[in-house]
Structures are given as structure tokens and as C-alpha cells.
Scaffold this motif. Structure first.
Motif, PDB file in Angstrom:
ATOM      1  N   ARG A   1       0.836  -1.207   0.000  1.00 13.42           N
ATOM      2  CA  ARG A   1       0.000   0.000   0.000  1.00 13.42           C
ATOM      3  C   ARG A   1       0.866   1.251   0.000  1.00 13.42           C
ATOM      4  N   HIS A   2       0.285   2.355  -0.373  1.00 12.34           N
ATOM      5  CA  HIS A   2       0.989   3.634  -0.388  1.00 12.34           C
ATOM      6  C   HIS A   2       1.419   4.066   1.009  1.00 12.34           C
ATOM      7  N   THR A   3       0.823   3.460   2.039  1.00 12.44           N
ATOM      8  CA  THR A   3       1.174   3.785   3.426  1.00 12.44           C
ATOM      9  C   THR A   3       2.425   3.044   3.894  1.00 12.44           C
ATOM     10  N   GLY A   4       2.915   2.130   3.059  1.00  8.70           N
ATOM     11  CA  GLY A   4       4.068   1.325   3.432  1.00  8.70           C
ATOM     12  C   GLY A   4       3.696  -0.012   4.048  1.00  8.70           C
ATOM     13  N   GLN A   5       2.410  -0.238   4.291  1.00  7.08           N
ATOM     14  CA  GLN A   5       1.957  -1.499   4.864  1.00  7.08           C
ATOM     15  C   GLN A   5       1.689  -2.515   3.754  1.00  7.08           C
ATOM     16  N   TRP A   6       1.844  -3.792   4.119  1.00  2.25           N
ATOM     17  CA  TRP A   6       1.512  -4.876   3.201  1.00  2.25           C
ATOM     18  C   TRP A   6       0.109  -5.356   3.526  1.00  2.25           C
ATOM     19  N   TRP A   7      -0.682  -5.618   2.498  1.00  2.13           N
ATOM     20  CA  TRP A   7      -2.064  -6.032   2.658  1.00  2.13           C
ATOM     21  C   TRP A   7      -2.284  -7.318   1.873  1.00  2.13           C
ATOM     22  N   CYS A   8      -2.863  -8.318   2.523  1.00  9.73           N
ATOM     23  CA  CYS A   8      -3.112  -9.606   1.869  1.00  9.73           C
ATOM     24  C   CYS A   8      -4.338  -9.516   0.966  1.00  9.73           C
ATOM     25  N   LEU A   9      -4.139  -9.744  -0.331  1.00 12.73           N
ATOM     26  CA  LEU A   9      -5.244  -9.718  -1.294  1.00 12.73           C
ATOM     27  C   LEU A   9      -5.776 -11.106  -1.609  1.00 12.73           C
ATOM     28  N   HIS A  10      -4.890 -12.108  -1.595  1.00 12.87           N
ATOM     29  CA  HIS A  10      -5.284 -13.487  -1.904  1.00 12.87           C
ATOM     30  C   HIS A  10      -4.539 -14.413  -0.951  1.00 12.87           C
ATOM     31  N   SER A  11      -5.231 -15.408  -0.442  1.00  8.59           N
ATOM     32  CA  SER A  11      -4.628 -16.333   0.520  1.00  8.59           C
ATOM     33  C   SER A  11      -4.404 -17.708  -0.082  1.00  8.59           C
ATOM     34  N   ALA A  12      -3.288 -18.291   0.291  1.00 11.71           N
ATOM     35  CA  ALA A  12      -2.972 -19.693   0.002  1.00 11.71           C
ATOM     36  C   ALA A  12      -3.116 -20.059  -1.476  1.00 11.71           C
ATOM     37  N   VAL A  13      -2.457 -19.300  -2.348  1.00 12.70           N
ATOM     38  CA  VAL A  13      -2.483 -19.609  -3.775  1.00 12.70           C
ATOM     39  C   VAL A  13      -1.186 -20.314  -4.167  1.00 12.70           C
ATOM     40  N   THR A  14      -1.247 -21.099  -5.215  1.00 13.25           N
ATOM     41  CA  THR A  14      -0.051 -21.758  -5.720  1.00 13.25           C
ATOM     42  C   THR A  14       0.816 -20.727  -6.444  1.00 13.25           C
TER      43      THR A  14
END
Length: 136
Positions: free
Chosen positions: A105-118
Motif C-alpha cells: 500500500r501507499h502507506t508502506g503497509q503490506w495487505w493480503c489480497l489473496h490467501s494460500a495460492v499456488t
């Protein structure tokens, strides 16, 4: 602000061979897909401009990174890296390696968009979802 739900997952550490295989696949994806599409040529400007797209491991996380070079007169040629997408290793299945797709994100934080994908799904998502792509 809502609290993020916590969940426990079993994480099996990646072996050197696993990391090498992921690295090879990601480097091929960068060279054959990302660079031709998002960085077909280096175009110097008077501001910061992209000069490379690369990948790098940090522990169990693989980051896709854009390297920028400064065109400003007070620090010409200075370079810095900016990650745009990260694969966080999580293994909920013993049969295959899986990752959480993280968006920077532009704030410097990481945000999970998709979980447990190959890995294959992750690369397809980077190719098709603008939020996971480098800024062109």
C-alpha cells in the motif's frame, strides 16, 4: 476499525531446493512477462524512473521489486528499490507450496489480497490484476 481475524496455519519451511525452484520460475516470469510489458526500454527523466524489475527473497517472503534511478540534479544516478508485490510462504497443504499474495500500500503497509495460492496462480494474478503490477 475492524480487527483482522487471526488464523493458525501449519508452515513447513522452504528447502533450498524449493527456494531455487521458485526463484527460477519467478525470474523467468520477470524476464518473459513483466519486463517486456512494463519496462520495454529505460526512459530517463528529470525525476525518478524505473530501470529494472527483479525479485528477492527475505526469509520466507519473495518480493517483486522495481529498481528506480534518480534523475534529480542533486543526486543523479542514485538508485533505490521499491517492492510492489510479495509472496508470503504459507503451507496449508502438504502436497504443494502456497503463498499469500501481498499488495504494498501507499502507506508502506503490506495487505493480503489473496490467501494460500499456488505459485502458478500467483503469477497469473500478477499478470492480470493491476494492483499487483509494477507502476509503468
Amino acid at each position: 476499525m475492524a480487527k483482522r481475524e487471526r488464523r493458525w496455519v501449519r508452515v513447513k519451511a522452504l528447502t533450498k531446493e524449493d527456494k531455487a525452484a521458485v526463484t527460477a520460475t519467478c525470474e523467468r516470469f520477470i524476464a518473459e512477462t513483466l519486463k517486456p510489458r512494463f519496462l520495454p526500454e529505460i526512459r530517463p527523466t528529470q525525476f525518478n524512473f524505473p530501470v529494472d524489475i527483479l525479485g528477492k527473497w527475505r526469509g520466507s517472503k519473495y518480493s517483486f521489486i522495481t529498481r528506480y534511478r534518480s534523475g534529480y540534479s542533486d543526486n543523479p544516478g542514485a538508485e533505490f528499490d521499491s517492492a510492489f508485490t510479495r509472496l508470503d510462504h504459507v503451507e496449508e497443504s502438504h502436497s504443494e507450496i502456497r503463498f499469500d499474495m501481498m499488495w504494498h500500500r501507499h502507506t508502506g503497509q503490506w495487505w493480503c489480497l489473496h490467501s494460500a495460492v499456488t505459485l502458478e496462480e500467483a503469477l497469473r494474478l500478477i499478470e492480470t490484476e493491476p494492483m499487483l503490477q509494477p507502476i509503468s
